[in-house]
Design a protein around this motif. Sequence first.
Motif, PDB file in Angstrom:
ATOM      1  N   SER A 164      -5.589   9.362  -8.898  1.00  0.00           N
ATOM      2  CA  SER A 164      -4.749   8.163  -8.905  1.00  0.00           C
ATOM      3  C   SER A 164      -5.251   7.205  -7.569  1.00  0.00           C
ATOM      4  O   SER A 164      -6.028   7.224  -6.560  1.00  0.00           O
ATOM      5  CB  SER A 164      -3.688   8.734  -8.239  1.00  0.00           C
ATOM      6  OG  SER A 164      -2.330   7.873  -8.349  1.00  0.00           O
ATOM      7  N   THR A 165      -5.250   5.143  -8.240  1.00  0.00           N
ATOM      8  CA  THR A 165      -6.101   4.747  -7.845  1.00  0.00           C
ATOM      9  C   THR A 165      -5.291   3.459  -7.750  1.00  0.00           C
ATOM     10  O   THR A 165      -4.651   2.633  -8.610  1.00  0.00           O
ATOM     11  CB  THR A 165      -7.305   4.127  -8.802  1.00  0.00           C
ATOM     12  OG1 THR A 165      -8.286   5.580  -8.589  1.00  0.00           O
ATOM     13  CG2 THR A 165      -7.512   3.120  -7.383  1.00  0.00           C
ATOM     14  N   SER A 166      -5.035   3.320  -6.042  1.00  0.00           N
ATOM     15  CA  SER A 166      -3.953   1.560  -6.100  1.00  0.00           C
ATOM     16  C   SER A 166      -4.772   0.633  -5.901  1.00  0.00           C
ATOM     17  O   SER A 166      -5.374   1.420  -5.093  1.00  0.00           O
ATOM     18  CB  SER A 166      -2.416   2.138  -5.102  1.00  0.00           C
ATOM     19  OG  SER A 166      -3.465   2.680  -3.810  1.00  0.00           O
ATOM     20  N   TYR A 167      -3.900  -0.241  -6.445  1.00  0.00           N
ATOM     21  CA  TYR A 167      -4.851  -1.587  -6.142  1.00  0.00           C
ATOM     22  C   TYR A 167      -3.719  -2.734  -5.661  1.00  0.00           C
ATOM     23  O   TYR A 167      -2.056  -2.088  -5.634  1.00  0.00           O
ATOM     24  CB  TYR A 167      -5.083  -2.059  -7.565  1.00  0.00           C
ATOM     25  CG  TYR A 167      -6.421  -1.608  -7.924  1.00  0.00           C
ATOM     26  CD1 TYR A 167      -7.299  -1.438  -7.790  1.00  0.00           C
ATOM     27  CD2 TYR A 167      -6.310  -0.343  -9.434  1.00  0.00           C
ATOM     28  CE1 TYR A 167      -8.613  -0.963  -8.446  1.00  0.00           C
ATOM     29  CE2 TYR A 167      -6.829   0.584  -9.574  1.00  0.00           C
ATOM     30  CZ  TYR A 167      -8.136   0.086  -9.611  1.00  0.00           C
ATOM     31  OH  TYR A 167      -8.624   0.447 -10.103  1.00  0.00           O
TER      32      TYR A 167
ATOM     33  N   PRO B 125      -0.796   0.388 -10.515  1.00  0.00           N
ATOM     34  CA  PRO B 125      -1.570   1.005 -10.409  1.00  0.00           C
ATOM     35  C   PRO B 125      -2.044   2.244 -11.714  1.00  0.00           C
ATOM     36  O   PRO B 125      -1.187   2.006 -13.440  1.00  0.00           O
ATOM     37  CB  PRO B 125      -0.528   2.552  -9.771  1.00  0.00           C
ATOM     38  CG  PRO B 125       0.884   1.771 -10.349  1.00  0.00           C
ATOM     39  CD  PRO B 125      -0.116   0.508 -10.961  1.00  0.00           C
TER      40      PRO B 125
ATOM     41  N   SER C   5       2.208   1.790  -3.628  1.00  0.00           N
ATOM     42  CA  SER C   5       1.319   2.082  -4.622  1.00  0.00           C
ATOM     43  C   SER C   5       1.092   3.928  -3.963  1.00  0.00           C
ATOM     44  O   SER C   5       0.737   4.842  -5.467  1.00  0.00           O
ATOM     45  CB  SER C   5       0.191   1.812  -4.153  1.00  0.00           C
ATOM     46  OG  SER C   5      -0.721   0.408  -4.008  1.00  0.00           O
TER      47      SER C   5
ATOM     48  N   SER D  61       1.978   7.069  -7.247  1.00  0.00           N
ATOM     49  CA  SER D  61       0.427   7.299  -7.864  1.00  0.00           C
ATOM     50  C   SER D  61       0.998   8.153  -8.455  1.00  0.00           C
ATOM     51  O   SER D  61       0.178   8.477  -9.344  1.00  0.00           O
ATOM     52  CB  SER D  61       0.136   8.033  -6.387  1.00  0.00           C
ATOM     53  OG  SER D  61      -0.377   7.346  -5.097  1.00  0.00           O
TER      54      SER D  61
ATOM     55  N   THR E 133       0.621  -1.207  -0.039  1.00  0.00           N
ATOM     56  CA  THR E 133       0.286   0.061   0.229  1.00  0.00           C
ATOM     57  C   THR E 133       0.730   1.776   0.157  1.00  0.00           C
ATOM     58  O   THR E 133       0.370   1.968  -0.643  1.00  0.00           O
ATOM     59  CB  THR E 133      -0.855   0.359   1.051  1.00  0.00           C
ATOM     60  OG1 THR E 133      -0.752  -0.430   2.562  1.00  0.00           O
ATOM     61  CG2 THR E 133      -2.409  -0.384   0.852  1.00  0.00           C
TER      62      THR E 133
END
Length: 286
Positions: free
Chosen positions: A124-127, A113, A24, A28, A21
């Motif tokens: 911006s989305t983190s997976y 990402p 990520s 971003s 996390t």
Amino acid sequence: MTYTYLFKRPVSIWRVTLLITITSFIMSSCSKSAASSGSGDNKGSDQRSGDSNSTHKSLGYMPDQQGTVLTYTIVSGDEIGASARINYLDIHDSAGYRVAAAEAVVAGIKLYPSARYNEEYTYSTSYFATAYYDALQLLASTFNSFTHQETPLTMKLPHKDALHKVAFPTTVTATWHGVKDEDGTVTDSKMKQTVQEGVIDSSAVIQTAAGTYKDCIRVHYLKSQQRIISISSPDGDYTVDNTVHFDIMVWMAKGVGAVKTIELNLDTGLSTVTDLTKIEQPGNAD
């Protein structure tokens, strides 16, 4: 306890969750506004105009050229010298946005990402990485029952008047709960990771091995990872609470991505500093 390998030594599922996390967020987005040339290691850097009145000011908080590769290195603290590479595989225009898809590699673990921007904001989305779910599957096999839930976190960065704006709300990004009953001994293990509200609280000039970055905004937030194991047996009951708390600051600059991250462990007082150390772009010779 289930372990997987990250960086230089075996790390538990707790650390896998945290590293993925945090990494990520490093990926971003950030932008290089009026970036000056650095040392020879910066040969791949963006060499477009450094004039603050150039088109740089309209870029989002992400690279704008497909094929850009960013290298981040831990320059201080735990795992010093470890690095991550982010390759922007596709950048194109779609439905009023400039959209980017990237592949990041952290010690063999791959993350994907994504980011997009328009005139007003960068999103911006983190997976979570596949490796996280692989580690969960191994962990689940050690329990009689096991549940988990993950929530992607999206950062929203204004391009103007960003100070004191909220970049993302408080979010429980990951939880899992496992119960094992063996020969009258019941083990109850829980994990809950919470990211507190992220606020853009200041701006600064940031210098790293990759260059000097002006007008970087700082996103500041707290993170906790609750780790509780309770054991009940004929010989007695006990609980172990290994909850950890972090104070995290990420400096962002338009056109590139995050340029510096500081992670302070509030329980131990130890900090880890990660810098953007190299930028490579298509067509730029080494």
